[in-house]
Design an enzyme around this catalytic site. Structure first.
Site, mmCIF file in Angstrom:
data_model
loop_
_atom_site.group_PDB
_atom_site.id
_atom_site.type_symbol
_atom_site.label_atom_id
_atom_site.label_comp_id
_atom_site.label_asym_id
_atom_site.label_seq_id
_atom_site.Cartn_x
_atom_site.Cartn_y
_atom_site.Cartn_z
ATOM 1 N N ASP A 230 80.631 35.907 60.119
ATOM 2 C CA ASP A 230 79.699 36.712 59.319
ATOM 3 C C ASP A 230 79.963 36.508 57.917
ATOM 4 O O ASP A 230 81.105 36.505 57.207
ATOM 5 C CB ASP A 230 80.199 38.177 59.447
ATOM 6 N N GLU B 266 77.381 32.316 59.344
ATOM 7 C CA GLU B 266 76.254 33.163 58.747
ATOM 8 C C GLU B 266 76.473 32.772 57.115
ATOM 9 O O GLU B 266 77.317 33.128 56.581
ATOM 10 C CB GLU B 266 76.316 34.460 59.046
HETATM 11 C C1 NOJ Z 1 75.842 40.097 57.760
HETATM 12 C C2 NOJ Z 1 75.579 40.902 59.186
HETATM 13 O O1 NOJ Z 1 74.820 40.364 59.915
HETATM 14 C C3 NOJ Z 1 75.079 42.399 58.630
HETATM 15 O O2 NOJ Z 1 74.541 43.228 59.768
HETATM 16 C C4 NOJ Z 1 75.953 43.088 57.745
HETATM 17 O O3 NOJ Z 1 75.694 44.275 57.446
HETATM 18 C C5 NOJ Z 1 76.667 42.144 56.776
HETATM 19 N N1 NOJ Z 1 76.914 40.913 57.034
HETATM 20 C C6 NOJ Z 1 77.902 42.657 56.116
HETATM 21 O O4 NOJ Z 1 78.932 42.400 57.172
#
Ligand code: NOJ
Length: 520
Positions: free
Chosen positions: A203, A258
């Protein structure tokens, strides 16, 4: 050396709250048992790997992306035994299991933060980012958090300092400049690797390295959330540590970052010299409209950013943070079918988001029923498994409303209909698997008429050309060499096996054999 499994994989994202409730934990909320129950279905569909969004203990301010314990399962979803059984079942079906890892921030309920907040003298104080107020008493810098677009700092009355949170105040950022944090977070990776997971979706992992001076974001971009601006060498050093850890395990454990920098070149840098992330999500195409010129450009830019450094691309059209692509592209199922062809034939690893294979639209969520502080509920509507009133879920009502048309658009119904979009996804995955050019082959964009995108995938003698008509009218494609006489392996509209001919129908996408049919 054989290629790692993830290069030829079709991955499938499961947002566990919305997948299937078997009656464990909170009513109307999906659980790990629900994932186990439907693994056979995913094997039937042909996916190679699942990525499961967070299921760890969490107060749920960000629906699991605020983790209170990295090494357990929230009772809402089950327990560690169920998780182990899930991994065993998935592996028995040949499906890899990738889990979410949230390294940038914890929950305010995590014992590390509870300790950190308890006193400036606490040994955990420096595990988070605490600063004195600015001279005017306000936040230490101008950073904006990403979910409600407020300041990225919250004042703590007890100590008179602010703590940093690039997301909600309930998600304090960890301080990765502290080696104790690096070590503790690496331990959380080991915990799951030792349990047999095949990798992690990481993440907002580009956020873990931060400017030590915490300088203001530049004035010209000061309205943007800091998450889209944080491009730091400190992150790359941490990614090398994380990569070395994963590579010390057998079985090609994968890291999928990500990297929410909306510039494909910057995303590509997070692969390092094959010593940082194995793969990164590239979100610029997800944010592109359904438009041939825009997609042509995204494909060109991705190739020029990733190919020279040997970085393996990923493609994603939908996830739990954005409206579903069928909704974004105007609601037409024909377009959703064409988009599926694009997603599953571009060079790289495709990530499906649960329910897109059903052609689901976003659920309509009344503003009074809104759950997510950032308004992302629509794409999180529950998966309808059958046509009964509870659609295969335990209990009477799920935590969010069903997507539109669930009585018809559900798994059981679409499995019974060989013409359904679900079967189209299944056929696409099968064709991809048996066509070497589509799995690992090279890719080159081919000139094609306005309103269409064409690219050739090839590997040795195996060559296919993919043509996508983004327009809602017929297009003459006779200028695309080889295609007219090539055999259609798959069309979103016509039966396969015939020559393609000179005309693409409205919203049609085709895969045409232009070399040795079917590949190796
Ligand atoms: C990216 C995640 O995909 C999202 O759902 C989340 O709110 C944020 N990161 C914070 O963790």
């Amino acid at each position: 050396m054989t290629d790692p499994w993830w290069k030829s994989a079709v991955a499938y994202q499961i947002y566990p709250r919305s997948f299937c409730d078997t009656g464990v934990g909170a009513e109307g909320v999906g659980d790990l048992g629900g994932i186990r129950r439907h693994l056979e279905h995913l094997a039937w569909l042909g996916v190679d790997a699942v990525w499961i969004s967070p299921f760890f203990p969490s107060p749920g301010f960000d629906y699991g992306y605020d983790v209170a314990d990295y090494c357990d399962v929230d009772p809402m979803f089950g327990d560690l035994d169920t998780f182990d059984a899930l991994v065993a079942d998935a592996h028995a079906l040949g499906i890899k299991v990738v889990i979410d890892w949230v390294p940038n921030h914890t929950s305010i309920d995590h014992p590390w933060f509870v300790a950190s907040r308890s006193s400036p003298e606490d040994p955990h104080r420096d595990w988070y980012v605490w600063r004195d107020p600015a001279a005017d008493g306000g936040p230490p810098n101008n950073w904006i958090e990403s979910l409600t677009m407020g300041p990225a700092w919250t004042f703590d009355d007890a100590s008179g300092q602010y703590y940093l949170h690039c997301f909600l105040p309930e998600q304090p950022d960890l301080n990765w400049a502290n080696p104790a944090v690096v070590s503790a977070m690496c331990d959380t990776l080991r915990f799951w690797l030792d349990r047999g997971v095949d990798g992690f979706r990481m993440d907002v992992v580009h956020l873990i390295g931060k400017d030590p001076s915490l300088a203001d974001d530049p004035a010209e971009v000061a309205g943007l959330p800091h998450v889209v601006l944080n491009d730091r060498s400190e992150t790359h050093a941490h990614l090398r540590t994380i990569r070395a850890l994963l590579d010390s395990y057998d079985g090609d454990r994968v890291s999928i970052g990500e990297v929410y920098l909306l510039d494909t070149e910057l995303v590509a840098e997070h692969y390092g010299n094959d010593d940082e992330l194995h793969m990164c999500f590239n979100f610029a195409p997800l944010h592109a409209p359904w438009d041939a010129a825009a997609w042509h450009e995204q494909i060109r830019v991705a190739a020029s950013a990733f190919d020279p450094r040997g970085a393996w691309p990923t493609w994603v059209l939908s996830n739990h943070d954005n409206p579903r692509h069928r909704s974004r592209y105007g609601g037409s199922e024909a377009r959703a079918r064409a988009a599926a062809v694009l997603l599953l034939t571009l060079r790289g690893t495709p990530f499906l988001y649960m329910g897109e294979e059903l052609g689901l639209l976003d659920a309509e969520v009344d503003p009074t029923q809104r759950r997510d502080p950032a308004g992302r509920d629509g794409c999180r509507g529950p998966i309808p498994w059958d046509g009964t009133p509870t659609h295969g879920w335990a209990g009477d009502s799920p935590w969010l409303p069903w997507p539109p048309d669930a009585a018809r658009r559900n798994v059981a119904n679409l499995r019974d209909d060989p013409t359904s979009i679900l079967h189209l996804y299944r056929r696409l995955i099968a064709i991809r698997r048996r066509t070497a050019a589509l799995v690992g082959g090279a890719s080159e964009l081919v000139d094609s008429p306005d309103g269409t995108v064409a690219f050739r995938r090839f590997d040795g003698d195996s060559s296919v050309t993919v043509l996508v008509n983004f327009l809602e009218r017929n297009v003459d494609v006779s200028s695309v060499a080889d295609v007219v006489d090539g055999t259609v392996l798959l069309s979103t509209i016509r039966p396969p096996g015939e020559p393609c001919g000179a005309v693409l129908e409205p919203d049609e996408a085709v895969i045409v054999a232009t070399g040795q049919p079917g590949g190796r």
